[in-house]
Design a protein around this motif. Sequence first.
Motif, PDB file in Angstrom:
ATOM      1  N   ARG A  44       0.819  -1.212   0.000  1.00 43.73           N
ATOM      2  CA  ARG A  44       0.000   0.000   0.000  1.00 43.73           C
ATOM      3  C   ARG A  44       0.857   1.270   0.000  1.00 43.73           C
ATOM      4  N   ASP A  99      -1.982  -2.284  -5.322  1.00 41.31           N
ATOM      5  CA  ASP A  99      -3.238  -2.177  -4.582  1.00 41.31           C
ATOM      6  C   ASP A  99      -4.028  -3.475  -4.660  1.00 41.31           C
ATOM      7  N   ASP A 157      -5.077  -5.691  -1.521  1.00 42.65           N
ATOM      8  CA  ASP A 157      -6.491  -5.972  -1.245  1.00 42.65           C
ATOM      9  C   ASP A 157      -6.738  -7.466  -1.093  1.00 42.65           C
TER      10      ASP A 157
END
Length: 183
Positions: free
Chosen positions: A68, A153, A157
Amino acid sequence: MDAGLAAVCGALAGTFGTIGTAFATGWWQRQNAQLTVRAEHRKEQRQPRYDAYKAFSSACAELAELARSRNTENSAFETAIDLESTVKAQWVEISLLGPAYVLGPANSLRASALKITPAMCRSSRVGADEDAQSPESRQRITDAVYESFALLDSVADATYRDLEAFAAVAQKAMTDDGSKLVR
């Protein structure tokens, strides 16, 4: 004779009642002892499982946070490699400590977390071979950077989703005290 037969029948009934009571008491004590042994065994397994689950979850969460952050400096790679080693080592611990229903979510989490370092590596190489002099090449570099950020990302996730699934089964494993009879 009737009184003698009645006395013998009464004695037999008392004997069978005593035998039945002794059998039921012995069976109950055996079940209770098994339950106690099973609960003690689970209690002894609890701390090593807790330690392994915690170290595994923490390393995976730190890898996801690293993705991130989009940090592709050398220190971030070194941290990622160290965390990967921890993930691999703790996965082995979890596979040995069990229980079996934890292994599926642990394996999914491990697979997601181990995709982070290659994604970071790919992100760090974006535009390295491009000459940023022309507007077209600058646009290609910009597009590639956004694509690499989207990849980071995406793997973060996926890791967080798998971390939630793992945490749910790990909590279930930690609250199992062995008090339920298994037949």
